[in-house]
Each structure stands twice: as C-alpha cells, then as structure tokens.
Design a protein around this motif. Sequence first.
Motif, mmCIF file in Angstrom:
data_model
loop_
_atom_site.group_PDB
_atom_site.id
_atom_site.type_symbol
_atom_site.label_atom_id
_atom_site.label_comp_id
_atom_site.label_asym_id
_atom_site.label_seq_id
_atom_site.Cartn_x
_atom_site.Cartn_y
_atom_site.Cartn_z
ATOM 1 N N ALA A 64 0.816 -1.033 0.002
ATOM 2 C CA ALA A 64 0.084 -0.059 0.012
ATOM 3 C C ALA A 64 0.895 1.330 0.122
ATOM 4 O O ALA A 64 0.596 2.228 -0.492
ATOM 5 C CB ALA A 64 -0.979 -0.007 1.238
ATOM 6 N N ILE A 68 -0.591 1.270 -6.051
ATOM 7 C CA ILE A 68 -1.987 1.505 -6.236
ATOM 8 C C ILE A 68 -2.800 0.439 -5.646
ATOM 9 O O ILE A 68 -2.440 -1.003 -5.911
ATOM 10 C CB ILE A 68 -2.422 1.743 -7.446
ATOM 11 C CG1 ILE A 68 -1.778 3.039 -8.015
ATOM 12 C CG2 ILE A 68 -4.052 2.116 -7.483
ATOM 13 C CD1 ILE A 68 -2.218 3.389 -9.429
ATOM 14 N N THR A 122 -11.438 2.236 -5.607
ATOM 15 C CA THR A 122 -10.186 2.626 -5.565
ATOM 16 C C THR A 122 -9.774 2.863 -4.028
ATOM 17 O O THR A 122 -10.836 3.106 -3.457
ATOM 18 C CB THR A 122 -10.007 3.899 -6.101
ATOM 19 O OG1 THR A 122 -8.429 4.399 -6.201
ATOM 20 C CG2 THR A 122 -10.899 5.162 -5.929
ATOM 21 N N ASP A 124 -6.984 4.783 -3.094
ATOM 22 C CA ASP A 124 -5.919 5.741 -3.308
ATOM 23 C C ASP A 124 -6.495 7.346 -3.618
ATOM 24 O O ASP A 124 -7.450 7.245 -4.641
ATOM 25 C CB ASP A 124 -5.105 5.392 -4.579
ATOM 26 C CG ASP A 124 -3.891 6.157 -4.561
ATOM 27 O OD1 ASP A 124 -3.802 7.155 -5.189
ATOM 28 O OD2 ASP A 124 -2.860 5.456 -4.216
ATOM 29 N N THR A 127 -5.677 8.195 -7.558
ATOM 30 C CA THR A 127 -6.392 7.287 -8.410
ATOM 31 C C THR A 127 -7.870 7.792 -8.528
ATOM 32 O O THR A 127 -8.803 7.859 -9.497
ATOM 33 C CB THR A 127 -6.426 5.870 -8.001
ATOM 34 O OG1 THR A 127 -5.254 5.563 -7.282
ATOM 35 C CG2 THR A 127 -6.508 5.210 -9.332
ATOM 36 N N THR A 173 -6.063 17.094 -2.582
ATOM 37 C CA THR A 173 -5.279 16.095 -2.662
ATOM 38 C C THR A 173 -3.735 16.490 -2.474
ATOM 39 O O THR A 173 -3.170 15.927 -1.872
ATOM 40 C CB THR A 173 -5.344 15.249 -3.962
ATOM 41 O OG1 THR A 173 -6.778 15.026 -4.247
ATOM 42 C CG2 THR A 173 -4.653 14.010 -3.873
ATOM 43 N N ALA A 182 1.609 10.839 1.714
ATOM 44 C CA ALA A 182 1.136 9.707 1.402
ATOM 45 C C ALA A 182 -0.076 9.873 0.538
ATOM 46 O O ALA A 182 -0.734 10.741 0.536
ATOM 47 C CB ALA A 182 1.032 8.650 2.397
ATOM 48 N N LEU A 183 -0.580 8.697 -0.239
ATOM 49 C CA LEU A 183 -1.978 8.883 -1.126
ATOM 50 C C LEU A 183 -2.846 8.055 -0.873
ATOM 51 O O LEU A 183 -4.018 8.183 -1.574
ATOM 52 C CB LEU A 183 -1.771 9.404 -2.298
ATOM 53 C CG LEU A 183 -1.147 10.746 -2.645
ATOM 54 C CD1 LEU A 183 -0.726 11.138 -3.992
ATOM 55 C CD2 LEU A 183 -2.276 11.875 -2.564
ATOM 56 N N ASN A 184 -2.211 6.956 -0.077
ATOM 57 C CA ASN A 184 -3.242 5.840 0.049
ATOM 58 C C ASN A 184 -4.078 6.147 1.178
ATOM 59 O O ASN A 184 -3.769 6.695 2.241
ATOM 60 C CB ASN A 184 -2.377 4.591 0.318
ATOM 61 C CG ASN A 184 -3.170 3.392 0.615
ATOM 62 O OD1 ASN A 184 -3.976 3.272 1.447
ATOM 63 N ND2 ASN A 184 -2.875 2.417 -0.464
ATOM 64 N N MET A 185 -5.603 5.858 1.018
ATOM 65 C CA MET A 185 -6.568 6.260 1.798
ATOM 66 C C MET A 185 -6.225 5.583 3.353
ATOM 67 O O MET A 185 -6.602 6.344 4.390
ATOM 68 C CB MET A 185 -7.770 5.692 1.395
ATOM 69 C CG MET A 185 -8.275 6.728 0.082
ATOM 70 S SD MET A 185 -10.321 6.353 -0.116
ATOM 71 C CE MET A 185 -10.114 7.085 -1.964
#
Lengths: 487, 111, 469
Positions: A64, A68, A122, A124, A127, A173, A182-185
């Motif tokens: 993660a 993605i 998704t 992320d 994404t 974002t 970080a961008l992963n939820m």
Amino acid sequence: MMPVLAVIVPMSWGFIIPLVYLFRRKLLDQAILLFAFISFMVTLATAFSGWQGYNVAFLGGWSAGLGIVFVVDKLSAAFLVLAATGSGAAFLVSYGRFRADPWRYYVIFFLLQSAMNGILVTGDMFTLFVFYEIFSLAAYLLVSFTMSWQAIEAGLKYLVLGTIGAFFILLGTAYIFMATGALNMAILSVSLPQAPPETLTVIAACLLIGLFIKIGAFPVHFWLPDAHSSAQTAVSALLSGVVVKVSIYALARVSLLFFLETRPAAFTVITSIGILSILGGHLMALRQEDIKRLLAFSTVAQIGYILTGVGTGTAAGITAAVFHAFNHMFMKGGLFITAGQLSEDMKTRNISQLRGLYRHRPGFVIAFTVLAAAIVGIPPLNGFMGKWYLMLASVDAGNIVSALALAAGTVISAFYYLRILSSLYSPGVPPSRRKPFYWPFRVTVTFAVFCVLLGLTAFMPPVWKAFSTIGTCALDTTAYIAAVLVE
Amino acid sequence: MIKLSYATAIFIFCIGLYTIISKRNLFKTVIGLAIMESAVLLLIVTSGYIPGGVPPLLPMNGVAVNPLPQAFTLTAIVIGASDVALALALVIKLHRRYGTVDLDKIRGLRG
Amino acid sequence: MNFAGDSLTWIFASAATLLSAAVLLFGEWYFDANRQGSFRLLAAGCWAAFLGALFAGDWLVFVVFVELSTLALWRMIAFRDRKAATLYLLVQLAGAGLVLIGAAGTATVTGTVAMGPAAGAWRWFMAAGFGVKSAFPPLHFWLPEAHSKAPAPASAMLSGFAVKLGIYGMLRAFPEGFGPLPAIGVTMVIFGGIMALFSADLKRLLAYSTMSHLGFMTASAGIGAVAAAALYAFVHALFKGLLFLAAGVTEKATGTRDLASLRGIARTLPGMTAFLAFGAFASSGFPLSASYIPKGAILASMEALQTPWLPTALKLSGTLTAAYLLRAVVPLVTGRQEEHPTETRNAKKDTSKMPAWAAMAGLTALLAASGFFTAWIPGITASPPVSKTPFFFYLLQAATGFALFLAASRACRSLPCGLPDTFGLTLKTTKCVFASSDLLARMHGGLLNFYALVVLFLFLVLMLALCGW
C-alpha cells in the motif's frame, strides 16, 4: 483481481467498439449487447467478492505504501450493485431506442461505467481524482450528446462547474500529499490526525466543496437541473440514478476515513448542506413547468435526504443513506424514463400539456403513479421506509432539524407530484400514433415493482439486518486499514 | 512562513477563479479554468522540491527531488488538456447557436 | 412489525366497524352507478386501514395504516371537491410526519418502536402530530373545509372515525396523561362551540361540533382517563355518523347546505329532520341521551382530580352545545317554508333508499340503546363512573342554551354569519412558501458567473465552519 477487472473490462469495450465498427460492422449490435452483459456480470461479481470480507487487490504486487490498491468492502459492494443495475437499465433503455446506431455513445457509456467502477473500488486519493475526471468527462459528453442547444449549454455549464470542483479536489489532494507524503486512503486515515490543524481545515474544505459540486448539493447544484433535463432519457436516468450516487459514495468514503476523528464538524456541514438541499430542491421544484426540470430538482432534494443520512456519521445513518440511494435510483430512474417517453409522445415537456395520457398509455401512467407515490413517501413503498430509517438515524444522532426537513419535504413533494398526476389523469386529446416502447416500458415496470418489493421487505428484520451490516462495515475504519496495510 | 512557490500557486488559483467569476466572455472562462489548473499543478510540483536536489534521472549524483508529484502533474496535465479541449468544442457549438460568446446572452436554461 | 389488541383496541375497532358498515350501506343509495364501484373499494379499503391502524403493535405500522386511510379518504373527498381533498392530504401527511418523528425519538430513548408511552420531549412531537389529526387549534384549519365539502359518506367516515385515530394515538402514547392536553381540550370545546353557533352551513356546523366533542376526548386523554375517552369516542362515532348521513340526504334532496335556505324543511323531509333531531339529542349530553354516560364518566374522572376548573369549564360548555344544536335543528322545524327544488327530490324518492334508511335507523337504534347502558359495547370491561350532577343542572343548561341560541340567531340575521377562521393563515403560509420559491428561482438565472461566485462563497463558509474551534 476482480476489482481490477471491474475497471479494465468496460474500458476495453470502450476501445474495442470502434474497431468492431471499422472491421465487423454487421456484428456491432450483438457485440454491444454482449459487452454490456459482460460488464454487468463483472461488476456484480466484484460486488459479491467484496461482500463477505475485504477484497484487496495490490496492483503490480506493490504494497500500500508504494503502489495503487483497489479495495472492495461492503459499502463499495452495495454501490457496485447500484451502479451495475442502474447502468444496465439505462443501457437497455437506450439500446431499445436506437440499437447500436451512434456507436460513439456506447464508447462513452462504457468509459463512464469503467470510471464509475474505478471510483467505487479505488483505495488511493490520486486514482480517485483520475477516475473522477474520466467519469466527469464522459458525463459531460453524454449530456451534450444530442447536440441540441440546451444540451450543449447544459454540458458546458456542467463542464465549467464540474472542473472547478475537480480542481478543488485536486487542491485538497495536493495539500494531503504535502502534509503527509502519502496518498493511500488507509495510510492517510492513520497519518492525517498528525497533520497540523490549519492544513486539516483547508483539506477538509477543499475536498468537501469539490465533492459537493460533483454531487449537486444546494447551493452549488446549479448545473444539475440544466444537465439532467437537457440530456436524453436514458442519460437522465443514468445521471440522476447512478452518477450522483457514485459521488455520494466518494464523499462518504473520504469523510468516514479522514474526518471522523480529525474534523467531526465535517459531518455537521454535510448534514446542513443536506437540509439546505432538501428545502432548496423541493421549493424550486414547486414552480417548474417542465417535467424533466422538475424531476431534476426533485433529485437535488433527494440528494439532500441521502446527505442527511451520511452526515450523521453513524452506522444507522450510513445504512439509511445507502438504502435511500438504492430507492432513489429505482424511483428516479423510472420517473425519468416514463417522463421521457410520455413527453416524446406528446412532443412537449410542459406539464400542463401532458394531458389525457392515462387512456393513451395506461401502463406507463400507472407505473408513474407508483413511482411518484414512492418518491413522495407514501407507505408502504420504499420511499417511506427510506424516510423512516433516515428519520430514525437523524433523531438518534441528535439532528432534529433533518427529521423536520424530511417531514416538510414529504408535504411539498406531494403537492408538486400531485400536480403532475392530475395532469396525466385529466381528460385530453391523446396523440394519434403510438410507437411501442418495449424496453423502456419493461424497465419502468420492473423499477416500480422493485419499489413495492423494497418497501415491503424493509419491514422484515432479517432483510434489514443484512442491510445494516453495510453501515457498520463502512464505519469500521480499523478493519479497512488492517486489510489494506498487510505487509 | 509560506514558501514563495506555494503562495504564488494560491495567488494564481485565485486569479483563475476570479476570471471565471467576473469575465463574461466564454473563452475567458475556459482560460480561467486553464489558469486554475496550472496553479494547482504548480503547487503539486513545487511541493516535491528538495533544496539542492537534482532531477530524478539516472545516473543521479545527489539527492533527487521527489518524482511522485511530477508523475501526478503529468497525469493532471493530460486531464486538464482534455477538459479544455472539450470545453472549447462546446464553446464553438454554442457560438453557432447563439452567435455570441457573451455569458450574459447565453442564458437559455433558467428558472 | 407486529400486531396486538387489547380492550382499548376493541372499543375503537367496533366503532370503526359499525360506522363503516353504515357508511357502506348508505353509499349504495348515495352515489351514482359510475361512482359506486370506486366508492365501495375506497370505503372498504378505508375500513381495513382503520382496523390495521388499531391493531398495530408498533408506531411504524400504525402510521402506515393511518396514511393508507388518509389516501382512501382523500380520493373520496376528491369525488366532490379536489382542492379540499388536496388540503386534507397535505395536512395529514404533515401530521403523520410529526408522529413519525416522535416515534423515532421514543425509539431512541426506549430502544423499541412498540406502541407504548412516548418519552420526554418527544411527547410534544407526538402531540403535535395527533393534534393535526384531531384538530387542535390552530392546527384545525383543514377540518371545516374537508368535512363540509366532502360527500356525505366521506364526511361521516372523516368525522366519525378518522379524527378518532388521533385520539387513539394519544391514548396509547400518553396513558398517564400529558400536561397541556386538558387546556387544549377545553379550548377546543369552547372554540368549536362558538364557531358552530355562528356558522351558516349545516355541515360546517357539524364539523365544528366534531371539534368540540374532540375537545372532550382530548381533555380526558390529557388526564389519563383512557376508558372514558374511548367510550366517548365510540358513541361520538355513532351519532356523528348519523348526523352527517342525515345531513347528506338533506343536501342531496334540496341541493343546499345553507341553514338559512333549509328553513322549514321538516315539512318536506320529516324523516331526515327526525334523524337530525335524534342525532342532535344524542350528542347533547342530556340525561338518557347516548352521550350522557360517556360525558358523565369523563366529568367523574376529572372530579377526582385536584383541578376544579377543568370539570367546571366542561360542564358550563354544555350551554354552548345546547345552543348550537338548537341552531341546527330548530330552524328546520319552525321556520317559514321556502321554495325548495323538488325535481331531484322526486327522482331520489323513486330509487330505493332502503339502504340509506336502514343505515341511519341502525345507528339510531344503537344510540338509543347506549343511552341506557353501555355493557354491550365490546371492550367495555367495567361500568363507567357516573357523574354526580343533578338533573336540575341539565334543565338549567337547556334553558340558557335556548336563550343563547335566540341571541345568536338574532345576531345572525343582522350580521353576516360565519366567523372567519384560521384558514386565512394557511393561505398566507402558502404564499410565503411560494414567495421563497420565487426568490430561489431568481438565483437560477442561467448566469455562469453567478454560479461560480456561489462556489467561492460556499468555500469561504466551509473554511470558517471547519475551523476546528
């Protein structure tokens, strides 16, 4: 694997259709039908794969933090079923009307479906933005597809306002990335609470306003009545029924993962915007003469209903919101399809001129009556049950104003739907020729039947218990994070 | 204090939003959209800057700036380009119907 | 979802059944052949909905069936007057919504939606919702419109039973009573009485009289005297049904509801006048009338309390009751006979009016029996307490009522009759709603710049709201 398929399969149809058109034109009709069926099945399969537990797909095998991630949980599964059903119905209606003739329409349609599935699975933020933009572009194209001046104007205004919203989401974002790296939820759900509070405010405000614009909540809903009324019938049903719900899913996911502990005021904001939408939508619908514009404003009001459910921030609220999302898809989809067919018959969309239709097309008018009764909230149909569960959840969370708005909404919507019904049932001169509307009729009747069934089954405790697991799962952020952050 | 690049980006974003709010020419609205997009992209790219960093290309001598925002920016540029392209196509179609690109006159859908 | 039934249910259910049977019988004569089928369906459906609401085990099922009965009654009113029907539907939907909010709130506190006492502040919502159903002032504005403009069988069902569902709900929700209700009840009794006294239209008078009787039941519910209120409701269903049915025949025969034009009608329609007179007597509360025992029971329960103003006010209201009842009946008997259109009357005389007469005669017989004893009513488990008012008091009331009636009719001859009611307020509220709608529509001018400005504005508001203080 399944979540990836849900995105790739419809997208590939979007690319294969022009090839089929160029090289095997005779097979185009059957090909498109087959493609739609396969997409429908794949989406449903993805939904079921995520129902029992978390179905997490790591693209390229990267974990993660580096890559993605696609996640299907109960909330996504519910919305995937909704998207599949709604798109399938819209496809049937448009296929029944003009076969495969504008093949470009189906290219955009499948791209839209692929992007919707993308948003729903998704895990992320970036994404999410990319799929959101593909989805919005396809929606702008579908709205302006008929090339009438209303459609172009509506499409342009939708584009401008929707792009402003998208840039706000992108801004949010960007701030998220700057604050946490970080961008992963799932990772963000853990690390956002450590961000400085001013940044959190800006992030929340940007994300919320972008999503509100995309959802069509009052007071940034101005594109919605134009777009939903100027599009062709199947597209209106798709927009009101499915597109709006996917945006609400995005809002729910983002708020539940990010703002539950950090900014609980976000939920109050969502509830307030919901109440404003209920009142604004119903009040505007009161004075409409055009039936499709009235239905579009009714959508704004129903979005408000769903937002009050999401804004409670409780499992019961999310469950009620999801239930009402399903209800609204059936009700509004059926209403738009019927309104579209009837206004095509009478060559006008003006309500006071849609007279004498009961003798002309009794089936459609009866289905319209059932659907209108459902959306007003007449027991024992599904709209009433949705309203009841929303009231229960709102009162539980302490929002009495939402419950009052729900009650007031019933009265106002009864008034304007009664106006349409009295026009439909009044004596008048029906049009002479009668073109059979095969698929629209069957889809509408099926939706009306679903309304009745959903209303009756919501009474039964076992069915409702199964539904309420959606809410508890949506709130269970720890399990979500644990499922995604496996090493 | 706020880094100069961030402040510039926000300022440009506000300019873009102001353009959309106050200009009546549809082309200027589309330009405003493009300005807003550039502003957000500027913010993203400069957020990855590391003082004394080199471009993230092999062979590297030193610390590379963060390549992740650059990847995002490329994607967002593509999305922005398609948005602007579609917007311009729609503007042309609208011009054929209305004969003008004045927003005050293009108000057929109201109420 | 579950169903339950105890003695309270049975009283109301038997009232509903008797009244619906009478109305269905009456409808055989009243409606033309093309309306017959739909009327039978609607009336039977309404009856079934009433029973469903009464036997409901939780509030959700109750509201569902109440709304279904509203739908049936709405269609029945729409046979005659669509605007009154729409008003009725919209108001009842609002009331049902309020009851739902109260039920939801009670569920939050008690954890269940079962039909039980409401909790805490939610009782206000429940009371407001039931008040819309049972015509609390100022939520009563729909009552005179709907009840007077509906066709007679629908009016009978409306006044006879539909408003009782609100009373039933109150008895279930407030078994120990609820503070403001007795005061509201007394207001209803007096207000309804005065409006009835000065009304110009027979059915409107009966509608206001319903409001007055509902006040009695509300006050009784407010002090927790459940059985007495139920008994009163039962008897009221019967005599109000009889009155509306007889008024309906009169209206159909003469073509008018106006009291001034109905003077001296006793000579041409002796039977109807007799039924009207008997119904009026049954509703008066005089000894040996059907409402004597229930009224006495309510007054006796109140006398047991420490609030002497309550039974006193109600006892004194008997004067108003006598006055308006006399106003309804006396002109029919004694006035100079005017010209009455007789064509419709002869036409109706030929078709069989046996069902109508049978319905009304049945109600009369039951009312006469109730004047003497109430043990036959299903659900009455104990004989009701008897009031200790002396007979002389009733004679005094009859006399003062007569005097009041004479004064009122003299006033009505010189002034325009028919006092204004809160309906004007309703119109103002509707105008406000439409005005705000117009204001919103100005925002939707199609101007893209304005839309973007609203986006900016909302963004700033959100930044403020999410500040995290």
